[in-house]
Design a protein around this motif. Structure first.
Motif, PDB file in Angstrom:
ATOM      1  N   THR A  58       0.841  -1.194   0.000  1.00 14.17           N
ATOM      2  CA  THR A  58       0.000   0.000   0.000  1.00 14.17           C
ATOM      3  C   THR A  58       0.876   1.244   0.000  1.00 14.17           C
ATOM      4  O   THR A  58       1.783   1.365   0.820  1.00 14.17           O
ATOM      5  N   LEU A  66      -0.613  10.433   0.245  1.00 19.86           N
ATOM      6  CA  LEU A  66      -1.799  10.455  -0.599  1.00 19.86           C
ATOM      7  C   LEU A  66      -2.846  11.419  -0.043  1.00 19.86           C
ATOM      8  O   LEU A  66      -3.542  12.100  -0.809  1.00 19.86           O
ATOM      9  N   ARG A  99       0.574  11.639  -9.249  1.00 18.97           N
ATOM     10  CA  ARG A  99       0.497  10.179  -9.402  1.00 18.97           C
ATOM     11  C   ARG A  99       0.253   9.850 -10.872  1.00 18.97           C
ATOM     12  O   ARG A  99      -0.805   9.370 -11.273  1.00 18.97           O
ATOM     13  N   GLU A 123      -1.999   6.785 -12.720  1.00 21.78           N
ATOM     14  CA  GLU A 123      -2.912   6.070 -11.823  1.00 21.78           C
ATOM     15  C   GLU A 123      -4.353   6.255 -12.289  1.00 21.78           C
ATOM     16  O   GLU A 123      -4.726   7.294 -12.836  1.00 21.78           O
ATOM     17  N   ASP A 153      -3.746  -1.032  -8.742  1.00 26.16           N
ATOM     18  CA  ASP A 153      -4.503  -1.296  -7.518  1.00 26.16           C
ATOM     19  C   ASP A 153      -5.112  -0.038  -6.923  1.00 26.16           C
ATOM     20  O   ASP A 153      -6.031  -0.119  -6.113  1.00 26.16           O
ATOM     21  N   GLY A 154      -4.577   1.127  -7.292  1.00 23.94           N
ATOM     22  CA  GLY A 154      -5.073   2.388  -6.755  1.00 23.94           C
ATOM     23  C   GLY A 154      -6.057   3.047  -7.705  1.00 23.94           C
ATOM     24  O   GLY A 154      -5.912   2.965  -8.937  1.00 23.94           O
ATOM     25  N   TRP A 191      -8.424   6.798  -7.923  1.00 24.40           N
ATOM     26  CA  TRP A 191      -8.973   8.045  -7.420  1.00 24.40           C
ATOM     27  C   TRP A 191     -10.455   8.114  -7.795  1.00 24.40           C
ATOM     28  O   TRP A 191     -10.833   7.775  -8.923  1.00 24.40           O
ATOM     29  N   TRP A 232      -9.339   8.218  -2.475  1.00 28.48           N
ATOM     30  CA  TRP A 232      -8.393   7.263  -3.077  1.00 28.48           C
ATOM     31  C   TRP A 232      -8.703   5.885  -2.515  1.00 28.48           C
ATOM     32  O   TRP A 232      -8.796   5.716  -1.289  1.00 28.48           O
ATOM     33  N   TRP A 287      -7.891   1.647  -2.512  1.00 20.29           N
ATOM     34  CA  TRP A 287      -6.862   0.632  -2.727  1.00 20.29           C
ATOM     35  C   TRP A 287      -7.544  -0.719  -2.840  1.00 20.29           C
ATOM     36  O   TRP A 287      -8.211  -1.164  -1.915  1.00 20.29           O
ATOM     37  N   ARG A 347      -9.495   4.407   1.069  1.00 20.89           N
ATOM     38  CA  ARG A 347      -8.530   4.518   2.163  1.00 20.89           C
ATOM     39  C   ARG A 347      -8.212   5.963   2.531  1.00 20.89           C
ATOM     40  O   ARG A 347      -7.718   6.220   3.618  1.00 20.89           O
ATOM     41  N   HIS A 350      -7.432   9.515   6.560  1.00 17.09           N
ATOM     42  CA  HIS A 350      -6.950   8.321   5.884  1.00 17.09           C
ATOM     43  C   HIS A 350      -7.019   7.152   6.860  1.00 17.09           C
ATOM     44  O   HIS A 350      -7.166   7.345   8.072  1.00 17.09           O
TER      45      HIS A 350
END
Length: 271
Positions: free
Chosen positions: A4, A10, A64, A67, A83-84, A86, A110, A112, A117, A133
């Motif tokens: 992660t 983030l 990022r 992403e 895996d991420g 937004w 965001w 995950w 998360r 977060h």
């Protein structure tokens, strides 16, 4: 992507992006510029949505690059195999904005591997930034916040979402179920702000029959970290959900009154 990513970093990026979108909304608001691009019976699309989105995406793509990003206005872009993800609502409360009603926000989350998360909700007119977060606590403008201690509906202030999908039937049913059982009912027009308000104790619960994932993804993280809970149920449209958000204390009463089965919920965000 291995492991992660750093959630604190983030969170900072999400806050920067939300502020960038909010700054553009504030500029348009102060200039009195409300350009309508499309209207439906219970919704509206504004140029402001697109301009806020552009400002947000500029920050995220620099921070990022590549992403995946899901936005209300443009759908999915970027690295679909990562895996991420937004999840962006550049203007939650568009109808409010179009009527010059000062209750709207920018929402940046965001996720995950499908689980939100990081969450940031920014109110550009009040300059209030709600953020959290995973396992990091919830804050408003840097100050820790928590849900109310209200433990009975008779003392609770509850918001009902008036969505675009047959609101007369769906919101009406919720209002009838809750009327006379709560201290006050409200219809505010911005789910992201309403759920964030539960997180800091200004409201006690929120329900909506059908809502888009980008409306509550960020606020659900904030509420979870503030000690509350956000439950969602699957909907025929893949990006829409039924939603109940509470301070945690009112959940059982509301599930019963609204006829919701917690065993059937598709997502639960709480501690």
């Amino acid at each position: 992507m291995q492991g992660t990513p750093n959630l604190t970093s983030l969170n900072r990026l999400a806050a920067e992006a939300a502020r960038a979108g909010g700054q553009r909304l504030r500029e348009l608001w102060r200039a009195g510029r409300v350009q309508v691009n499309a209207r439906t019976a219970h919704d509206v699309k504004l140029q402001a949505d697109l301009e806020s989105e552009a400002a947000i995406l500029d920050v995220l793509r620099r921070g990022r690059p590549g992403e995946a990003i899901l936005t209300e206005e443009s759908g999915v872009s970027g690295g679909r195999d990562g895996d991420g993800l937004w999840i962006i609502d550049p203007l939650d409360g568009t109808v409010n904005f179009s009527h010059r009603h000062p209750h709207f926000a920018v929402s940046v989350a965001w996720a995950w591997r499908g689980e939100p998360r990081v969450g940031v909700v920014y109110d550009p007119l009040r300059d209030e930034l709600f953020e959290a977060h995973h396992d990091g606590g919830a804050r408003c403008n840097g100050v820790p916040v928590g849900v109310s201690a209200v433990a009975g509906l008779a003392e609770g202030m509850v918001v009902v979402g008036y969505g675009k999908d047959n609101p007369g039937e769906h919101a009406g049913a919720a209002l009838r179920a809750l009327a006379g059982r709560v201290q006050k009912l409200r219809i505010s027009g911005s789910a992201a702000l309403d759920v964030s308000y539960i997180a800091c104790g200004r409201l006690d619960a929120y329900c909506e029959h059908s809502i888009s994932v980008w409306d509550v993804a960020a606020a659900a993280v904030i509420l979870r970290e503030a000690g509350g809970a956000c439950l969602t149920w699957a909907w025929p449209e893949p990006l829409r959900r039924r939603c109940l958000a509470t301070n945690g204390h009112l959940e059982t009463e509301l599930l019963s009154l609204l006829g919701l089965d917690p065993a059937q919920c598709a997502g639960r965000y709480d501690r």
